[in-house]
Motif scaffolding. Structure first.
Motif, PDB file in Angstrom:
ATOM      1  N   ALA A  43       0.825  -1.212   0.000  1.00 27.48           N
ATOM      2  CA  ALA A  43       0.000   0.000   0.000  1.00 27.48           C
ATOM      3  C   ALA A  43       0.859   1.262   0.000  1.00 27.48           C
ATOM      4  O   ALA A  43       0.438   2.309  -0.497  1.00 27.48           O
ATOM      5  N   ALA A  44       2.079   1.172   0.545  1.00 24.40           N
ATOM      6  CA  ALA A  44       2.953   2.341   0.648  1.00 24.40           C
ATOM      7  C   ALA A  44       3.797   2.565  -0.599  1.00 24.40           C
ATOM      8  O   ALA A  44       4.425   3.625  -0.733  1.00 24.40           O
ATOM      9  N   LYS A  45       3.837   1.595  -1.507  1.00 21.36           N
ATOM     10  CA  LYS A  45       4.627   1.759  -2.735  1.00 21.36           C
ATOM     11  C   LYS A  45       4.118   2.976  -3.502  1.00 21.36           C
ATOM     12  O   LYS A  45       2.921   3.207  -3.622  1.00 21.36           O
ATOM     13  N   GLY A  46       5.033   3.755  -4.018  1.00 20.35           N
ATOM     14  CA  GLY A  46       4.654   4.921  -4.810  1.00 20.35           C
ATOM     15  C   GLY A  46       4.437   6.180  -4.000  1.00 20.35           C
ATOM     16  O   GLY A  46       4.144   7.235  -4.559  1.00 20.35           O
ATOM     17  N   GLY A  48       6.757   7.601  -2.281  1.00 18.83           N
ATOM     18  CA  GLY A  48       8.029   8.307  -2.170  1.00 18.83           C
ATOM     19  C   GLY A  48       8.793   7.883  -0.930  1.00 18.83           C
ATOM     20  O   GLY A  48       8.569   6.822  -0.372  1.00 18.83           O
ATOM     21  N   ARG A  49       9.705   8.746  -0.497  1.00 25.77           N
ATOM     22  CA  ARG A  49      10.534   8.463   0.675  1.00 25.77           C
ATOM     23  C   ARG A  49      10.484   9.661   1.608  1.00 25.77           C
ATOM     24  O   ARG A  49      10.587  10.804   1.168  1.00 25.77           O
ATOM     25  N   ILE A  50      10.351   9.389   2.885  1.00 27.01           N
ATOM     26  CA  ILE A  50      10.296  10.431   3.904  1.00 27.01           C
ATOM     27  C   ILE A  50      11.499  10.238   4.811  1.00 27.01           C
ATOM     28  O   ILE A  50      11.710   9.154   5.354  1.00 27.01           O
ATOM     29  N   SER A  51      12.294  11.284   4.982  1.00 22.79           N
ATOM     30  CA  SER A  51      13.507  11.137   5.790  1.00 22.79           C
ATOM     31  C   SER A  51      13.241  11.305   7.284  1.00 22.79           C
ATOM     32  O   SER A  51      13.978  10.804   8.104  1.00 22.79           O
ATOM     33  N   GLY A  52      12.199  12.024   7.634  1.00 25.95           N
ATOM     34  CA  GLY A  52      11.843  12.201   9.039  1.00 25.95           C
ATOM     35  C   GLY A  52      12.316  13.542   9.546  1.00 25.95           C
ATOM     36  O   GLY A  52      12.889  14.316   8.803  1.00 25.95           O
ATOM     37  N   PRO A  53      12.074  13.878  10.771  1.00 22.86           N
ATOM     38  CA  PRO A  53      11.280  13.117  11.717  1.00 22.86           C
ATOM     39  C   PRO A  53       9.788  13.218  11.404  1.00 22.86           C
ATOM     40  O   PRO A  53       9.329  14.214  10.859  1.00 22.86           O
ATOM     41  N   VAL A  54       9.074  12.155  11.743  1.00 23.13           N
ATOM     42  CA  VAL A  54       7.638  12.104  11.481  1.00 23.13           C
ATOM     43  C   VAL A  54       6.877  11.671  12.725  1.00 23.13           C
ATOM     44  O   VAL A  54       7.439  11.116  13.664  1.00 23.13           O
ATOM     45  N   ARG A  55       5.603  11.946  12.667  1.00 28.42           N
ATOM     46  CA  ARG A  55       4.636  11.537  13.694  1.00 28.42           C
ATOM     47  C   ARG A  55       3.591  10.726  12.967  1.00 28.42           C
ATOM     48  O   ARG A  55       3.148  11.116  11.884  1.00 28.42           O
ATOM     49  N   ALA A  79       3.281  -3.728  13.203  1.00 26.19           N
ATOM     50  CA  ALA A  79       3.534  -4.483  11.971  1.00 26.19           C
ATOM     51  C   ALA A  79       3.384  -3.588  10.746  1.00 26.19           C
ATOM     52  O   ALA A  79       4.169  -3.694   9.792  1.00 26.19           O
ATOM     53  N   MET A  80       2.403  -2.687  10.771  1.00 26.63           N
ATOM     54  CA  MET A  80       2.194  -1.779   9.646  1.00 26.63           C
ATOM     55  C   MET A  80       3.354  -0.788   9.510  1.00 26.63           C
ATOM     56  O   MET A  80       3.793  -0.492   8.398  1.00 26.63           O
ATOM     57  N   ILE A  81       3.865  -0.292  10.624  1.00 27.83           N
ATOM     58  CA  ILE A  81       5.003   0.627  10.577  1.00 27.83           C
ATOM     59  C   ILE A  81       6.228  -0.095  10.024  1.00 27.83           C
ATOM     60  O   ILE A  81       6.984   0.462   9.224  1.00 27.83           O
ATOM     61  N   ASP A  86       9.829  -1.431   5.277  1.00 30.14           N
ATOM     62  CA  ASP A  86      10.101  -2.402   4.211  1.00 30.14           C
ATOM     63  C   ASP A  86       9.905  -1.782   2.826  1.00 30.14           C
ATOM     64  O   ASP A  86      10.653  -2.077   1.893  1.00 30.14           O
ATOM     65  N   ALA A  87       8.891  -0.922   2.702  1.00 28.31           N
ATOM     66  CA  ALA A  87       8.588  -0.292   1.415  1.00 28.31           C
ATOM     67  C   ALA A  87       9.543   0.847   1.085  1.00 28.31           C
ATOM     68  O   ALA A  87       9.555   1.339  -0.036  1.00 28.31           O
ATOM     69  N   GLY A  88      10.336   1.283   2.054  1.00 31.28           N
ATOM     70  CA  GLY A  88      11.256   2.386   1.825  1.00 31.28           C
ATOM     71  C   GLY A  88      10.635   3.751   2.057  1.00 31.28           C
ATOM     72  O   GLY A  88      11.272   4.770   1.797  1.00 31.28           O
ATOM     73  N   LEU A  89       9.397   3.795   2.537  1.00 33.95           N
ATOM     74  CA  LEU A  89       8.752   5.076   2.824  1.00 33.95           C
ATOM     75  C   LEU A  89       9.475   5.773   3.970  1.00 33.95           C
ATOM     76  O   LEU A  89       9.715   6.974   3.932  1.00 33.95           O
ATOM     77  N   LEU A  90       9.835   5.003   5.009  1.00 33.61           N
ATOM     78  CA  LEU A  90      10.629   5.501   6.129  1.00 33.61           C
ATOM     79  C   LEU A  90      11.970   4.774   6.132  1.00 33.61           C
ATOM     80  O   LEU A  90      12.011   3.571   5.869  1.00 33.61           O
ATOM     81  N   PRO A  91      13.064   5.468   6.451  1.00 31.52           N
ATOM     82  CA  PRO A  91      14.355   4.793   6.486  1.00 31.52           C
ATOM     83  C   PRO A  91      14.487   3.830   7.659  1.00 31.52           C
ATOM     84  O   PRO A  91      15.224   2.850   7.592  1.00 31.52           O
ATOM     85  N   ASP A  92      13.796   4.098   8.750  1.00 34.65           N
ATOM     86  CA  ASP A  92      13.841   3.262   9.952  1.00 34.65           C
ATOM     87  C   ASP A  92      12.667   3.675  10.833  1.00 34.65           C
ATOM     88  O   ASP A  92      11.996   4.673  10.564  1.00 34.65           O
TER      89      ASP A  92
END
Length: 124
Positions: A43-46, A48-55, A79-81, A86-92
């Motif tokens: 679902a997260a594919k496409g 993009g990528r977010i470097s953070g920090p995020v909430r 599990a969703m986070i 895994d999708a690369g949306l968040l680096p960690d």
């Protein structure tokens, strides 16, 4: 702290979820965790990528009007986070990238229980 909305990732209603109150066999729990992680990554594919920090705000949509505790769905949200990573949306999902996870009750969804992850940029 001023927050800026970035994106929302959600799974289809009726997906098998985990709660803190369940006492599943370890193999059943592992299968559901894997499925949630994989479905969220797709679902997260496409996005993009977010470097953070995020909430992240986890909006839990119930199937009925009964009272429930949104924070009991923490195992599903974890599990969703992991799926977002895994999708690369968040680096960690460490504390430098993910500063806060909040749980709120959403509107009733007769199609089935659903969790929506609202990802917002946290002010630096």
């Amino acid at each position: 702290m001023k927050l800026f909305p970035i994106t929302t990732v959600s799974l289809p209603p009726g997906e098998k979820l985990l709660t803190s109150n369940q006492r599943n066999h370890w193999r059943t729990r592992a299968r559901i965790t894997r499925d949630l992680r994989t479905a969220t990554a797709w679902a997260a594919k496409g996005h993009g990528r977010i470097s953070g920090p995020v909430r992240i705000t986890a909006v839990v949509h119930p199937k009925t009007n009964r009272r429930f505790d949104p924070h009991n769905y923490q195992p599903s949200v974890k599990a969703m986070i992991d799926g977002l990573v895994d999708a690369g949306l968040l680096p960690d999902d460490n504390s430098e990238v993910l500063t806060e996870v909040a749980f709120v009750a959403g509107e009733k969804n007769p199609a089935g229980w659903q969790i929506e992850l609202r990802i917002e940029e946290a002010a630096r």
